[in-house]
Structure formats: structure tokens, C-alpha cells
Scaffold this motif. Structure first.
Motif, PDB file in Angstrom:
ATOM      1  N   SER A  26      -7.540   3.134  -3.993  1.00  0.00           N
ATOM      2  CA  SER A  26      -8.056   2.102  -3.096  1.00  0.00           C
ATOM      3  C   SER A  26      -9.157   2.644  -2.192  1.00  0.00           C
ATOM      4  O   SER A  26      -9.149   3.810  -1.792  1.00  0.00           O
ATOM      5  N   SER A  27     -10.100   1.771  -1.847  1.00  0.00           N
ATOM      6  CA  SER A  27     -11.139   2.138  -0.880  1.00  0.00           C
ATOM      7  C   SER A  27     -10.633   1.982   0.552  1.00  0.00           C
ATOM      8  O   SER A  27     -11.293   2.411   1.499  1.00  0.00           O
ATOM      9  N   ASN A  28      -9.461   1.370   0.700  1.00  0.00           N
ATOM     10  CA  ASN A  28      -8.834   1.211   2.016  1.00  0.00           C
ATOM     11  C   ASN A  28      -8.068   2.494   2.348  1.00  0.00           C
ATOM     12  O   ASN A  28      -7.114   2.843   1.649  1.00  0.00           O
ATOM     13  N   PRO A  29      -8.451   3.223   3.389  1.00  0.00           N
ATOM     14  CA  PRO A  29      -7.816   4.520   3.664  1.00  0.00           C
ATOM     15  C   PRO A  29      -6.328   4.430   3.980  1.00  0.00           C
ATOM     16  O   PRO A  29      -5.572   5.360   3.672  1.00  0.00           O
ATOM     17  N   ILE A  30      -5.897   3.326   4.582  1.00  0.00           N
ATOM     18  CA  ILE A  30      -4.468   3.177   4.886  1.00  0.00           C
ATOM     19  C   ILE A  30      -3.683   2.993   3.590  1.00  0.00           C
ATOM     20  O   ILE A  30      -2.615   3.588   3.398  1.00  0.00           O
ATOM     21  N   GLN A  31      -4.217   2.164   2.687  1.00  0.00           N
ATOM     22  CA  GLN A  31      -3.582   1.973   1.386  1.00  0.00           C
ATOM     23  C   GLN A  31      -3.523   3.297   0.620  1.00  0.00           C
ATOM     24  O   GLN A  31      -2.502   3.643   0.017  1.00  0.00           O
ATOM     25  N   LYS A  32      -4.625   4.035   0.649  1.00  0.00           N
ATOM     26  CA  LYS A  32      -4.683   5.313  -0.066  1.00  0.00           C
ATOM     27  C   LYS A  32      -3.676   6.302   0.516  1.00  0.00           C
ATOM     28  O   LYS A  32      -2.965   6.990  -0.219  1.00  0.00           O
ATOM     29  N   ARG A  33      -3.601   6.365   1.852  1.00  0.00           N
ATOM     30  CA  ARG A  33      -2.656   7.277   2.505  1.00  0.00           C
ATOM     31  C   ARG A  33      -1.213   6.928   2.147  1.00  0.00           C
ATOM     32  O   ARG A  33      -0.420   7.805   1.783  1.00  0.00           O
ATOM     33  N   ASP A  34      -0.877   5.636   2.236  1.00  0.00           N
ATOM     34  CA  ASP A  34       0.498   5.221   1.948  1.00  0.00           C
ATOM     35  C   ASP A  34       0.854   5.460   0.481  1.00  0.00           C
ATOM     36  O   ASP A  34       1.972   5.870   0.158  1.00  0.00           O
ATOM     37  N   GLY A  35      -0.106   5.199  -0.410  1.00  0.00           N
ATOM     38  CA  GLY A  35       0.135   5.461  -1.828  1.00  0.00           C
ATOM     39  C   GLY A  35       0.355   6.935  -2.095  1.00  0.00           C
ATOM     40  O   GLY A  35       1.213   7.322  -2.898  1.00  0.00           O
ATOM     41  N   ALA A  36      -0.409   7.785  -1.406  1.00  0.00           N
ATOM     42  CA  ALA A  36      -0.263   9.233  -1.585  1.00  0.00           C
ATOM     43  C   ALA A  36       1.095   9.717  -1.084  1.00  0.00           C
ATOM     44  O   ALA A  36       1.723  10.585  -1.695  1.00  0.00           O
TER      45      ALA A  36
END
Length: 233
Positions: free
Chosen positions: A142-152
Motif C-alpha cells: 500500500s502507498s498508505n504508510p499506516i496500512q503498510k506498517r500494520d500489514g508489516a
């Protein structure tokens, strides 16, 4: 007579070369669907499509009994899919698998774009056990950093050490470790991607993580890249 000698030499050469390339690989059943199985393969070598495997049931006294033969249909990273050929029992998760491979290959180095592009996350694979692997992959990309962080975070905790997830993490870290350092959510996401690589147990990520901590302008990304670089000794 000369022809006979040639045949003998050819037979010996074939036998020796087969012995050199053939291997027995071990793994564990991680998912079962209508007798088809998903195997997590141990070590750095992986089977190829068409190889056969046996699954074993362990008796209370420690003796192992084969419950049948399966044929490899797909290999992604260290995850192999196999269809039943013949069986005398039903496989269950956690059982030991022994794979006979005439030409095993080295597991693809995760992080290369071609490896990520060819990775398949099909229905019925081990990834479906989480009930949302597609969503996790989407979040990682995701280009959304919050989405990327939570996915990680989820990927690190649920798919700890998974080669295919690590490949995606490496790709996303490559894209993001040099940018948006004032965005704390983006920096957090990059730090978690470093954690995924550190958990991969793949030493070939060391040069990449070293590049990250030497070049990033973020102290946090530097710290996490360096910490996970050291984990991969």
C-alpha cells in the motif's frame, strides 16, 4: 566389445551423475485440502514440479509409517504444493514429509523483482490459513504508510520467517527507505520491514540491510536495519 565398453561407461556416468544431483529433502505438512497438501520445505534446497514426496505418521513408539505418495505441482519460495498420487491414510498438519528430488534447485533469493512477480498466493495454500493473506500483501504494498506498517506487523507475527513474505518486504523497503523520513508512520513501516528480513534467516539479505543502514537518513530505520543485519550472521 567396444560398444559394450561404451555402454558400461555411459551407465557408470549416468549412475554417478544421478547420485550427485539426487537429494532427499525434508519438510512439514502445513495445510491439507481434499488430500492435497502444502509443505514447508526445510533448508536451502527446494524440489521442482513433478518430484514425489512421502508423508509419514509417527507411532507412539517413535516408528514412522508412510501414509502415501504425493506429486509436487507448484513451488513458491520454500512452500510446495502437492497432489495425492496414492495413499493409505489421510495427511494432517504437522506430519513429516520426505521429498525425493533428482534435480533440486536452490531456493530463489527473495527480494528480486522477478521472484516477487512470480510468487503465487493461490487459494488452498498455506497462506490462506490466516484468513486474509491477500489483504496482508495488499497492505504491504500500500502507498498508505499506516496500512503498510500494520500489514508489516501482522506479516512479521503470523508469517515469521516466510520466504515469500520476506521477498515482498525487501521490495517495499527498497522503494521506501530513502524517502519520507519526516512521516513517522512511513518510518515505522520501514522498521517493521527490516524486522521481516531479519526473521527470514536468509543471510543474502545482509548486504541489502547494510546498504539500508549506511544510506538512510532516518535514525530509526538505521537502527532497525543494523539490528536485523546482525541477526543474519
Amino acid at each position: 566389445m567396444k560398444s559394450l565398453k561404451c555402454l558400461i561407461i555411459f551407465f557408470l556416468f549416468f549412475t554417478i551423475s544421478t547420485a550427485v544431483t539426487a537429494a532427499q529433502l525434508s519438510g512439514t505438512v502445513t495445510n491439507v485440502s481434499n488430500l492435497d497438501v502444502t509443505i514447508k520445505v526445510d533448508g536451502g534446497l527446494v524440489p521442482v514440479k513433478g518430484d514425489t514426496l512421502e508423508i509419514f505418521f509417527t507411532l507412539p513408539d517413535g516408528e514412522s509409517l508412510s501414509i502415501g505418495t504425493w506429486v509436487i505441482t507448484q513451488v513458491t519460495g520454500n512452500i510446495a504444493q502437492a497432489s495425492v498420487k496414492e495413499n493409505t491414510g489421510n495427511p494432517v498438519t504437522g506430519q513429516r514429509a520426505v521429498i525425493s528430488s533428482e534435480n533440486p534447485s536452490a531456493m530463489s533469493v527473495p527480494g528480486k523483482k522477478e521472484d516477487v512477480a512470480s510468487a503465487s498466493f493461490s487459494t488452498g495454500s498455506v497462506y490462506d490459513q490466516s484468513g486474509g493473506i491477500e489483504q496482508i500483501i495488499s497492505q504491504l504494498r500500500s502507498s498508505n504508510p499506516i496500512q503498510k506498517r500494520d500489514g508489516a506487523k501482522i506479516a512479521y507475527r503470523i508469517f515469521y520467517g516466510d520466504a515469500s513474505i520476506a521477498a515482498i518486504a525487501a521490495e517495499e523497503l527498497e522503494k521506501g527507505y530513502m524517502i519520507n523520513h519526516r512521516d513517522r508512520h512511513h518510518v515505522d513501516a520501514m522498521a517493521w520491514l527490516c524486522n521481516i528480513l531479519g526473521a527470514s534467516n536468509n543471510k543474502e539479505y545482509r548486504p541489502f540491510l547494510k546498504k539500508v543502514y549506511k544510506n538512510t537518513k532516518s535514525d530509526k530505520i538505521n537502527d532497525y536495519a543494523k539490528k536485523n543485519y546482525k541477526l543474519l550472521k
